[in-house]
Scaffold this active site. Structure first.
Site, short mmCIF file in Angstrom:
data_model
loop_
_atom_site.label_atom_id
_atom_site.label_comp_id
_atom_site.label_asym_id
_atom_site.label_seq_id
_atom_site.Cartn_x
_atom_site.Cartn_y
_atom_site.Cartn_z
N ASN A 175 96.23 -23.96 50.70
CA ASN A 175 95.33 -25.09 50.47
C ASN A 175 94.42 -24.68 49.30
OD1 ASN A 175 93.45 -27.13 50.55
ND2 ASN A 175 92.64 -26.61 52.59
N TRP A 176 94.73 -25.21 48.13
CA TRP A 176 93.96 -24.81 46.94
C TRP A 176 92.56 -25.40 46.93
CZ3 TRP A 176 97.94 -25.35 42.26
CH2 TRP A 176 99.02 -24.49 42.49
N LYS A 177 92.32 -26.40 47.77
CA LYS A 177 91.03 -27.11 47.80
C LYS A 177 90.68 -27.57 46.38
CE LYS A 177 89.81 -24.65 51.97
NZ LYS A 177 88.78 -24.13 52.86
N HIS B 285 91.55 -32.12 57.93
CA HIS B 285 90.88 -30.85 57.62
C HIS B 285 89.39 -30.97 57.97
CE1 HIS B 285 89.29 -27.41 55.51
NE2 HIS B 285 90.52 -26.92 55.49
N GLU C 67 86.85 -29.98 56.52
CA GLU C 67 85.97 -30.37 55.40
C GLU C 67 86.00 -31.89 55.20
OE1 GLU C 67 87.60 -27.57 52.56
OE2 GLU C 67 86.78 -25.95 53.78
N GLU D 77 92.52 -24.63 63.01
CA GLU D 77 91.56 -23.93 62.16
C GLU D 77 90.18 -23.97 62.80
OE1 GLU D 77 92.94 -23.93 57.76
OE2 GLU D 77 91.99 -25.85 58.15
N GLY E 216 86.70 -19.88 55.50
CA GLY E 216 85.94 -19.44 54.32
C GLY E 216 84.79 -18.51 54.66
N SER F 297 90.36 -17.79 57.12
CA SER F 297 90.26 -16.42 56.59
C SER F 297 91.52 -15.58 56.80
CB SER F 297 89.03 -15.72 57.16
OG SER F 297 87.84 -16.43 56.80
N GLY G 186 93.40 -20.78 52.62
CA GLY G 186 92.57 -21.28 51.52
C GLY G 186 92.42 -20.20 50.45
N GLY G 187 91.31 -19.47 50.52
CA GLY G 187 90.95 -18.50 49.47
C GLY G 187 92.09 -17.58 49.05
P1 PGA Z 1 90.22 -20.03 54.17
O1 PGA Z 1 90.45 -21.61 54.30
O2 PGA Z 1 91.57 -19.37 54.24
O3 PGA Z 1 89.58 -19.85 52.82
O4 PGA Z 1 89.33 -19.63 55.31
C1 PGA Z 1 91.40 -22.13 55.19
C2 PGA Z 1 91.40 -23.64 55.15
O5 PGA Z 1 90.32 -24.25 55.07
O6 PGA Z 1 92.46 -24.28 55.17
#
Ligand code: PGA
Length: 253
Positions: free
Chosen positions: A9-11, A95, A97, A167, A173, A213, A234-235
């Site tokens: 997930n590049w966000k 998600h 977010e 998640e 994050g 994470s 994500g990251g």
């Molecule tokens: P993260 O994000 O790996 O940076 O914790 C995961 C996500 O929000 O899909």
């Protein structure tokens, strides 16, 4: 049986040029232990990354969001048909977010899921509990409510096109990962909840990913758990080396 999936997930990160390089680098790194890799890229990157991914069948293209209306006067929105047209095969829905910052509730999420499926997209449906719910040990009830209100309106044939991503919000994050045992317990609970609604075959065939994470140092331990079928990352999905290492962290089948 169900697929092992590594989804990135590049966000809201990455220039188009960097996104092309990342996709190309992942193709060249030729990861072998996952069944499927999915890149959930920003809308502006879909068509160009789609071109890069042509000619191979391990890495698939996904979007991060979709409009809850099919077409028309919705300035700034992107429809499910547009995602398909741009080459997307998957879309993230639910998600935390989106739920948190954009107030996406069950009514909106179920409209998005239905439209995505009607337009031939597969859905990566995300759910998870906030920290205070985990601290009160009420995470199972929270997750059950999310499943029932967002997903359980679907019929059995639609469920074949759903991947679930658990998640925990406190792990996204933050560098705080759920322990492999916490992930396994929740994934087993999600699978049992699916079974009680849709039966054993659908429950056993649905891939359930863990997100929050995930990094090269913890992926293989988390992915070794019986009910964990991969990760939504994500990251650590923003660099070829770290994401390729995660894609190679699955146990043998
Ligand atoms: P993260 O994000 O790996 O940076 O914790 C995961 C996500 O929000 O899909």
């Amino acid at each position: 049986m169900r697929d092992y999936i590594a989804a990135g997930n590049w966000k809201m990160n990455m220039s188009i040029a960097n996104g092309k390089d990342l996709a190309q680098g992942l193709i060249e790194s030729n990861t072998t232990s996952s069944d499927k890799v999915i890149l959930c890229v920003p809308f502006t990157h879909l068509a160009v990354v789609n071109e890069i991914l042509k000619g191979q069948d391990l890495i698939h293209l996904g979007a991060q969001n979709v409009c809850c209306e099919p077409s028309g006067a919705f300035t700034g929105e992107i429809s499910a048909a547009m995602l398909t047209d741009a080459g997307a095969k998957y879309v993230l829905i639910g998600h935390s977010e989106r739920r948190g910052y954009y107030h996406e509730d069950a009514g909106i999420l179920s409209k998005k899921i239905t439209l995505a499926l009607e337009n031939g997209l597969k859905v990566i449906y995300c759910l998870g509990e906030p920290l205070e719910v985990r601290q009160a040990n009420e995470q199972n009830a929270h997750i059950k409510t999310q499943l029932e209100s967002d997903l359980f309106l679907l019929d059995a044939s639609q469920m074949a096109n759903i991947t679930i991503a658990y998640e925990p919000i406190w792990a996204i994050g933050t560098g705080k990962t759920a322990s492999p045992e916490q992930a396994q317990d929740m994934h087993a609970f999600i699978r049992a909840t699916l079974e009680s609604k849709y039966g054993a075959t659908i429950a056993q065939n649905t891939s359930i990913l863990y997100g929050g994470s995930v990094k090269p140092a913890n992926a293989s331990e988390i992915f070794s758990k019986e009910d964990v079928d991969g990760g939504l990352v994500g990251g650590a999905s923003l660099k070829v080396d770290s994401f390729a290492a995660i894609c190679n962290s699955f146990p043998p089948k």
